[in-house]
Design a protein around this motif. Structure first.
Motif, PDB file in Angstrom:
ATOM      1  N   ASN A   1       2.709   1.332   9.113  1.00  0.00           N
ATOM      2  CA  ASN A   1       3.729   2.373   8.641  1.00  0.00           C
ATOM      3  C   ASN A   1       3.210   3.660   8.730  1.00  0.00           C
ATOM      4  OD1 ASN A   1       5.744   1.089   7.171  1.00  0.00           O
ATOM      5  ND2 ASN A   1       3.823   0.957   5.291  1.00  0.00           N
TER       6      ASN A   1
ATOM      7  N   PHE B   1       5.080   7.143  10.218  1.00  0.00           N
ATOM      8  CA  PHE B   1       5.480   8.441  10.005  1.00  0.00           C
ATOM      9  C   PHE B   1       4.275   9.424  10.303  1.00  0.00           C
ATOM     10  CE2 PHE B   1       5.460   5.824   5.382  1.00  0.00           C
ATOM     11  CZ  PHE B   1       7.256   6.253   5.017  1.00  0.00           C
TER      12      PHE B   1
ATOM     13  N   SER C   1       7.184  11.037  12.604  1.00  0.00           N
ATOM     14  CA  SER C   1       7.609  11.417  11.180  1.00  0.00           C
ATOM     15  C   SER C   1       7.282  12.900  11.477  1.00  0.00           C
ATOM     16  CB  SER C   1       7.817  11.054   9.804  1.00  0.00           C
ATOM     17  OG  SER C   1       8.803  11.516   9.012  1.00  0.00           O
TER      18      SER C   1
ATOM     19  N   ARG D   1      11.900   6.592   1.342  1.00  0.00           N
ATOM     20  CA  ARG D   1      11.093   5.576   1.734  1.00  0.00           C
ATOM     21  C   ARG D   1      10.491   3.953   0.562  1.00  0.00           C
ATOM     22  NH1 ARG D   1       8.605  11.395   2.707  1.00  0.00           N
ATOM     23  NH2 ARG D   1       8.117  10.869   4.681  1.00  0.00           N
TER      24      ARG D   1
ATOM     25  N   GLN E   1      11.656   1.761   2.149  1.00  0.00           N
ATOM     26  CA  GLN E   1      10.733   1.464   2.959  1.00  0.00           C
ATOM     27  C   GLN E   1      12.448   0.907   4.480  1.00  0.00           C
ATOM     28  OE1 GLN E   1       7.401  -1.374   3.019  1.00  0.00           O
ATOM     29  NE2 GLN E   1       8.326  -2.344   0.314  1.00  0.00           N
TER      30      GLN E   1
ATOM     31  N   ASN F   1      11.605   3.332   7.151  1.00  0.00           N
ATOM     32  CA  ASN F   1      10.620   4.504   7.218  1.00  0.00           C
ATOM     33  C   ASN F   1      10.924   4.554   9.016  1.00  0.00           C
ATOM     34  OD1 ASN F   1       8.641   3.529   4.952  1.00  0.00           O
ATOM     35  ND2 ASN F   1       7.946   2.175   5.925  1.00  0.00           N
ATOM     36  N   ARG F   2      11.636   4.028   9.360  1.00  0.00           N
ATOM     37  CA  ARG F   2      12.450   4.329  10.795  1.00  0.00           C
ATOM     38  C   ARG F   2      13.353   5.637  10.728  1.00  0.00           C
ATOM     39  NH1 ARG F   2      11.746  -0.901  11.895  1.00  0.00           N
ATOM     40  NH2 ARG F   2      10.346  -2.055  13.719  1.00  0.00           N
TER      41      ARG F   2
ATOM     42  N   VAL G   1      12.948   7.678   8.519  1.00  0.00           N
ATOM     43  CA  VAL G   1      11.986   8.631   7.538  1.00  0.00           C
ATOM     44  C   VAL G   1      11.903   9.068   9.439  1.00  0.00           C
ATOM     45  CG1 VAL G   1      10.509   9.395   7.132  1.00  0.00           C
ATOM     46  CG2 VAL G   1      11.400   7.635   5.455  1.00  0.00           C
TER      47      VAL G   1
ATOM     48  N   GLU H   1       0.889   9.499   3.641  1.00  0.00           N
ATOM     49  CA  GLU H   1       2.595   8.507   3.482  1.00  0.00           C
ATOM     50  C   GLU H   1       2.106   7.268   3.496  1.00  0.00           C
ATOM     51  OE1 GLU H   1       5.036  11.044   5.593  1.00  0.00           O
ATOM     52  OE2 GLU H   1       4.835  13.132   3.813  1.00  0.00           O
ATOM     53  N   ALA H   2       2.145   6.904   4.375  1.00  0.00           N
ATOM     54  CA  ALA H   2       1.768   5.240   4.856  1.00  0.00           C
ATOM     55  C   ALA H   2       0.805   4.529   3.982  1.00  0.00           C
ATOM     56  CB  ALA H   2       1.285   4.992   6.146  1.00  0.00           C
TER      57      ALA H   2
ATOM     58  N   LEU I   1       2.266   4.033   0.254  1.00  0.00           N
ATOM     59  CA  LEU I   1       3.247   2.297  -0.009  1.00  0.00           C
ATOM     60  C   LEU I   1       2.392   1.128  -0.322  1.00  0.00           C
ATOM     61  CD1 LEU I   1       6.362   3.148   2.830  1.00  0.00           C
ATOM     62  CD2 LEU I   1       5.969   3.962   0.246  1.00  0.00           C
TER      63      LEU I   1
END
Length: 483
Positions: free
Chosen positions: A21, A25, A28, A145, A148, A150-151, A153, A283-284, A287
């Motif tokens: 994650n 991020f 991102s 998010r 999840q 996440n790709r 994002v 951000e990771a 989660l």
């Protein structure tokens, strides 16, 4: 016994998940944060005058103040309640949108009061649109998010950065719109991002106003509303410094207040690098903090140890390089280097505060986040009034550092009743002493400061190297055994 216990532990997929994650991020955020770093020198050339840059920073910070008020902190509730499997995704998303629309309606009603904010009346229309679009983008990305994805994002972060750069070039260099162009570029890139995520993630199927759930909304607001004054307190510690400087440093050394706000705004350029690292990680981390329940205390302790090692190494490097890197800016901005050392270590403790805030998020104790940030905000205001008359604009950097340090100490104490984390206090204090020594040598221009600062930077990196390397070996080793 500790070693045997380590060998008997099963493979921890949660470390792999956290690392994966973090990498997503990083993709991102890297583009957007790299863009913000690159844009700082560009803006100084595109706008020319220090005062004009200062106005841009003030307008941007007005938006930063209004966004948590309008959204009522619902973005925090979106990800916290969206991660819980028992909650309806449609209800969470719809509740979030209703909250933002309600908050924006209140903002429209309070226009006469908002006109009292300096510069608001001049940029009122742009600020209204900027706040609404930013809230909607945050709603979409936070909801994605929580699912999840996440790709998506990560992809959105890259595309948003590209459009932001394009609009900045168009409005600043092409149309020469100044501060208005800067805000307009933010609006356009945020609007395209929100539309992209909404369409690609298929969020339309989650938007059903008939799904509005009042009991769930009350729970979400009970969690989110204390985060609003907490965010405002964060704004007071961070962004309000520019307003203090504008008012209290007007005429200092023969310069207008806008001149010093422009210089201080550029001083945030290098600490932004540390902010990038903290944002990517947090951000990771949020989660993993919520979803990983087994062995939570040891998990938090190990990750905190790694995190502080990385932060202190980066902090020492930024302080060392702050003067030569200021040559990236237009010549009349060079003196902004003097703000960098203390702002950097203040940013470091803000990153650590974010980590501790994840404990409040896990336990749904947002009121504790509020109390600690309010204490820091009150301290920041008092210290600004105390230091600025004696130190000029440099006073706000010392005030920010001490305020964030206070918040960290308060959170380190009151989180003990929620989750007992091993903060490795000896390591933390030793790191702090070495970095503060480097800051002091840099600011006071001690004889041979460059040599001493270089040695201290090497010392910080050497002291933390084994901790970082050990954690990386553990992560890679566990992945290898799983394979």
């Amino acid at each position: 016994m500790g070693t045997n216990r380590e060998r008997k532990d099963p493979v921890d997929g949660k470390y792999k998940k956290l690392m994966n994650n973090t990498m997503l991020f990083a993709i991102s955020n890297f583009s957007s944060k790299l863009l913000s770093i690159v844009l700082q020198p560009y803006i100084t050339f595109a706008m020319g005058e220090v005062e004009e840059v200062g106005i841009t920073k003030l307008v941007q910070n007005i938006g930063s103040l209004l966004i948590p008020l309008v959204s009522m902190g619902v973005s925090f509730a979106i990800i916290r309640f969206g991660l819980e499997k028992q909650n309806s995704k449609s209800q969470v998303f719809t509740n979030g949108l209703v909250t933002i629309l309600l908050g924006f309606g209140l903002m429209l009603a309070f226009y006469p009061l908002l006109r009292l904010i300096p510069l608001f009346n001049t940029y009122a229309l742009l600020l209204y649109v900027h706040v609404l679009v930013s809230c909607l983008r945050t709603l979409c990305t936070q909801f994605v998010r929580s699912r999840q994805i996440n790709r998506l994002v990560a992809l959105d972060g890259v595309l948003c950065s590209a459009t932001n750069l394009g609009f900045m070039l168009l409005f600043l260099s092409g149309l020469h719109l100044g501060a208005e162009g800067y805000v307009l570029a933010l609006i356009c890139s945020d609007a395209l991002s929100a539309l992209f995520v909404f369409v690609i993630a298929g969020l339309r199927r989650y938007l059903r106003f008939a799904s509005f759930n009042l009991p769930l909304w009350k729970k979400m607001m009970g969690y989110a509303l204390p985060m609003v004054p907490a965010q405002i307190s964060f704004w007071i510690i961070n962004a309000s410094d520019l307003f203090f400087v504008k008012v209290m440093c007007n005429g200092y050394e023969g310069q207008a207040g806008e001149y010093w706000t422009g210089l201080l705004g550029v001083g945030y350029f290098l600490p932004t690098i540390l902010t990038v690292l903290g944002t990517i990680f947090y951000e990771a981390w949020q989660l993993s903090a919520v979803t990983e329940e087994q062995g939570r205390e040891r998990f938090f302790s190990r990750v905190f140890s790694l995190y502080q090692s990385l932060l202190f190494c980066c902090c020492a490097g930024i302080v060392l390089l702050c003067r030569p890197l200021m040559f990236l800016f237009k010549a009349n901005f060079y003196e902004a280097w003097q703000f960098v050392p203390l702002l950097t270590i203040a940013t470091l403790f803000n990153c650590l505060n974010q980590f501790l805030n994840s404990i409040y998020m896990v336990e749904k104790r947002s009121t504790l986040s509020l109390y600690t940030m309010m204490a820091g905000a009150v301290a920041n205001c008092a210290l600004n009034w105390l230091f600025i008359p004696r130190m000029g604009p440099n006073g706000v950097t010392l005030a920010s550092f001490l305020s964030y340090l206070l918040v960290f100490l308060l959170r380190a104490v009151n989180t003990r009743g929620l989750l007992r984390i091993d903060f490795a206090p000896v390591k933390l204090v030793f790191n702090g002493i070495m970095v503060m020594a480097e800051v002091g040598l840099m600011l006071f221009q001690a004889p041979h400061w460059a040599i001493w600062c270089s040695l201290l930077t090497v010392g910080v990196c050497a002291f933390n190297f084994q901790g970082v390397l050990g954690m990386l070996r553990q992560l890679l080793g566990r992945r290898g055994r799983r394979a």
